[in-house]
Design an enzyme around this catalytic site. Structure first.
Site, mmCIF file in Angstrom:
data_model
loop_
_atom_site.group_PDB
_atom_site.id
_atom_site.type_symbol
_atom_site.label_atom_id
_atom_site.label_comp_id
_atom_site.label_asym_id
_atom_site.label_seq_id
_atom_site.Cartn_x
_atom_site.Cartn_y
_atom_site.Cartn_z
ATOM 1 N N ASP A 278 7.737 -9.633 -7.578
ATOM 2 C CA ASP A 278 8.341 -8.210 -6.949
ATOM 3 C C ASP A 278 7.790 -8.308 -5.389
ATOM 4 O OD1 ASP A 278 6.801 -5.666 -7.465
ATOM 5 O OD2 ASP A 278 4.964 -6.244 -8.159
HETATM 6 C C1 NOJ Z 1 6.146 -2.983 -7.354
HETATM 7 C C2 NOJ Z 1 4.991 -2.643 -8.715
HETATM 8 O O1 NOJ Z 1 5.107 -3.738 -8.612
HETATM 9 C C3 NOJ Z 1 6.592 -3.127 -9.245
HETATM 10 O O2 NOJ Z 1 6.072 -3.242 -10.843
HETATM 11 C C4 NOJ Z 1 7.960 -2.072 -9.233
HETATM 12 O O3 NOJ Z 1 8.508 -2.212 -9.782
HETATM 13 C C5 NOJ Z 1 8.060 -2.610 -7.363
HETATM 14 N N1 NOJ Z 1 7.024 -2.758 -7.244
HETATM 15 C C6 NOJ Z 1 9.623 -2.385 -7.498
HETATM 16 O O4 NOJ Z 1 9.304 -1.017 -7.041
#
Ligand code: NOJ
Length: 735
Positions: A278
């Site tokens: 993430d």
């Molecule tokens: C943070 C989020 O937790 C995740 O779900 C997402 O895909 C990513 N950012 C990318 O935007």
């Protein structure tokens, strides 16, 4: 006890073996320098959407150096083509970039938020919706969606409960499969299919106190029986990628957690795709107190089995040095690079890096009329009728209605959070516009009444006047779209601002008129007061681009509501966590004397929720009768058939979600009081009956008892109902 073989061991090494791309990946990798291989493991944001903290990066320079393998937050044919050109034409080896994006519940045509989608219990429709999202996204250059989020969530304070399928393991697992199939289709090399990503591995939904990113600590039984299965289901249908969770799991942050990525995901489940972190999650290992510094974090992440670094810059800055210092085996980088290249081959990007960049297709695909129509139908299917006293709904086209509330004419919030590239500036259809399809303007008396948040009550008088002029009152209320989603946890789950006061004021002013509350919100709310004030409550979640039409279709009975709650609605915040398949405890309250002393209860509210999991009314009524089992006892290699007759006893044709529950009465570890094990959505004309059957095999009764997966003989209760709120009357034995 039968110890079952759920933990099949598969080969660890990522291999393109068995795919037509094996030799191609190998020969490309033979040409690559270590830096170029590391480049494939790096992802940066193009910044067209903001989905995390700002991190500056010199994207174009890095792409030209071959130091980037993927980009997020970039879309459109023009935008992706330009970046792809840099990668393909201006780097030494011309390896194409991968473009990822959060296509969560639609790309431009936005469907209801995912919690709402789960309320349809309609796997075909969910698959179709994600197929449409893939059609649109791929036509704008996207190769990969960071979806589905398959985190089980049982705490409505957590803002991201909106993004998943709710509280249940079985429902969540079935829905996970439907999403993956929809996004990835049957052939990834087609230009309209995209890679799916099961996220966030793992336990993210169990953040303590519902605070986003907070600590997760749970027994391995709960981890394996509740939180892991939807991810396993995604692997079973071939999901190509996984994303790490931000949280720690039992003291080890997910992004550095070898147990979950190497032991479970790769060794037990045989996952062959690649794992992305993430957003900035490698660097966050330092804040977690798990790594000394970012370099150490980089080492821990790659050793844990993480392939691609989203936004940390960690792999770009430190991996090469870690190899040179002998701290990281170069084989780990080869493995990661190989997995990522393989995905690019599967998508056909080496054949044609611009295959997702077709202007004509982009024009034709986005906001296609049939996509908008599908979104309208889905919005209707996801609406859950929580309450309907004295047939307040459906509305009659001859009546005048007062349309009140901050969300009645809203076209911005209605898309919900994570609305990808959806247009919040006017493309959406409001509930007001939907109602205009059924009523002439002279029969709609509109008054906003109040805002979603804030103390202003100056609009109350006008709203009361509107209510006095009408036959029925429809109040459209709820949360702002950004009160749920990432980093949007709440400690108060009531309707915000003065909205409840407005309902009270209207109730007082027109005590005998029906009040219909139409809700838009990203989480279960505490609706205890509203339940006493409104005659009918329709939960529409955030219903998306065509939401106003879909909601109006339900209000006027063109679609008979069939949604069922995928998550429990508590009576009060103090009951959290509350979900239907809790354990019994050693001191359960006796049903006939819930106030008995020294029992597991509260002294101020009942243990029961306001609206249980699986609940949802229809304009018609369904009766369940004549449950039959194929036998009282089944052996380990038998299958039990359970059948019931469902009859539509009311005045409307309609759909019903028929739900199968069991209770394993005694186990080597205690079992939940109820477990959903199957469901079927059926359609019955008024007066019609259908026999509905389910097959249950011993494998369906398997669980992890902290030592192994087991299927244990013994007594089981069983029921087939239209809600989780019932008492068991039937049982069978497993021998
Ligand atoms: C943070 C989020 O937790 C995740 O779900 C997402 O895909 C990513 N950012 C990318 O935007």
């Amino acid at each position: 006890m039968l110890v079952s073989a759920s933990c099949t061991t598969n080969n660890k090494a990522p291999s393109s073996e068995g795919t037509p791309y094996n030799a191609k990946v190998d020969s490309l990798m033979n040409l690559m320098t270590l830096q170029e291989k590391i480049g494939q493991t790096v992802m940066y944001s193009g910044g067209w959407s903001v989905t995390g903290p700002t991190v500056s990066s010199n994207n174009k320079k890095f792409i030209k150096e071959g130091a980037v393998g993927a980009m997020l937050n970039v879309y459109s044919v023009k935008g992706t083509r330009e970046l792809q050109r840099l990668a393909v034409e201006e780097t030494r080896l011309g390896i194409p970039l991968l473009f990822g994006y959060d296509v969560i519940h639609g790309f431009k045509t936005i469907f209801p938020i995912n919690l709402g989608l789960a309320a349809s219990w309609d796997l075909e429709d969910i698959e179709k919706g994600s197929r449409i999202a893939a059609e649109e996204a791929s036509a704008e250059g996207i190769h990969w969606t960071f979806a589905p989020m398959v985190d089980i969530a049982r705490d409505p304070r957590w803002g991201r409960i909106s993004e998943g399928a709710g509280e249940d393991v079985y429902l969540g697992s079935e829905i996970a499969k439907a999403y993956v199939k929809g996004f990835q289709g049957d052939d990834l090399s087609k230009h309209n299919t995209i890679l799916a990503c099961a996220k966030h591995f793992v336990g993210y939904g169990a953040a303590q106190a519902g605070r986003d990113y907070h600590t997760v600590n749970m027994g391995y039984d709960e981890l394996r029986n509740v939180y892991l299965p939807p991810f396993k289901a995604a692997v079973d249908v071939g999901v190509e990628t996984f994303m790490t969770a931000f949280n720690e799991v039992n003291g080890v942050p997910a992004t550095g957690n070898k147990f979950i990525f190497r032991d479970v995901l790769r060794d037990e489940w045989g996952f062959k795709g690649f794992v992305v972190t993430d957003y900035t999650a490698i660097n966050e290992l330092v804040e977690h107190g798990f790594a000394e510094d970012e370099k150490h974090a980089t080492e821990l992440a790659i050793k844990a089995g993480i392939d691609q670094d989203m936004m940390s810059s960690a792999n770009r800055l430190y991996l090469e040095a870690l190899v040179n210092e002998g701290k990281v085996d170069v084989k780990l980088i080869d493995d990661a690079c190989r997995r990522i290249l393989l995905a690019k081959y599967k998508l056909g990007l080496f054949e044609d890096p611009y295959r997702y960049c077709d202007e004509q297709r982009e024009k034709e695909m986005v906001y296609k009329p049939e996509f908008l129509e599908a979104a309208r139908q889905t919005a209707a299917m996801c609406s859950v009728l929580l309450k309907n006293e004295d047939k307040a709904l459906p509305l009659d086209k001859n009546e005048t209605i007062a349309l009140i509330g901050p969300l009645a004419r809203d076209k911005e919030n209605i898309l919900g959070n994570w609305a990808a590239a959806g247009d919040r500036k006017g493309r959406a259809i409001s509930v007001y516009q939907g109602i205009q399809e059924y009523l002439s303007d002279s029969k709609i008396v509109f008054a906003k009444g109040c805002n979603i948040e804030g103390e202003d009550q100056s609009g109350f008088d006008q709203a009361i006047k509107a209510a006095r002029k009408a036959d029925k009152v429809v109040m459209v209320m709820g949360e702002d779209y950004d009160m749920s989603g990432e980093a949007a946890s709440r400690t108060n789950i009531k309707l915000p601002g003065r909205q409840t006061d407005l309902i009270k004021a209207i109730r007082k002013a027109v005590p005998n008129k029906a009040i219909i509350l139409v809700l838009m919100n990203g989480r279960p709310l505490d609706l205890s007061e509203e339940d006493t004030l409104a005659d009918a409550i329709l939960e529409t979640w955030f219903p998306g681009t065509s939401g106003g039409y879909g909601v109006a279709d339900v209000l006027f009975g063109a679609y008979n509501p069939s949604g069922k709650l995928p998550v429990t609605f508590p009576r009060t915040l103090g009951q959290i966590p509350i979900y239907y398949n809790m354990k019994n405890t050693g001191r359960p309250i006796p049903p006939d004397d819930p106030k008995e002393d020294y029992k597991s209860n509260y002294i101020d509210v009942p243990n029961t929720p306001l609206y249980p999991f699986g609940h949802g009314l229809s304009y018609t009524t369904f009766e369940y009768g004549n449950l039959e089992l194929s036998g009282e006892t089944i052996g380990m290699s038998d299958t039990l058939t359970a059948s019931v007759t469902v009859t539509n006893t009311g005045d409307y044709d309609g759909h019903e979600v028929v739900q199968l529950y069991i209770h394993d009465k005694v186990g080597s570890i205690t079992r939940p009081v109820k477990e959903l094990k199957g469901f079927k959505k059926i359609f019955l004309e008024k007066g019609q009956s259908k026999r509905v059957s389910f097959e249950l095999s011993p494998k369906d009764l398997e669980f992890y008892n902290n030592e192994a997966f087991v299927i244990e003989p013994g007594a089981f209760e069983i029921a087939i109902k239209g809600t989780s709120d019932f008492d068991f009357e039937h049982s069978f034995n497993l021998e």
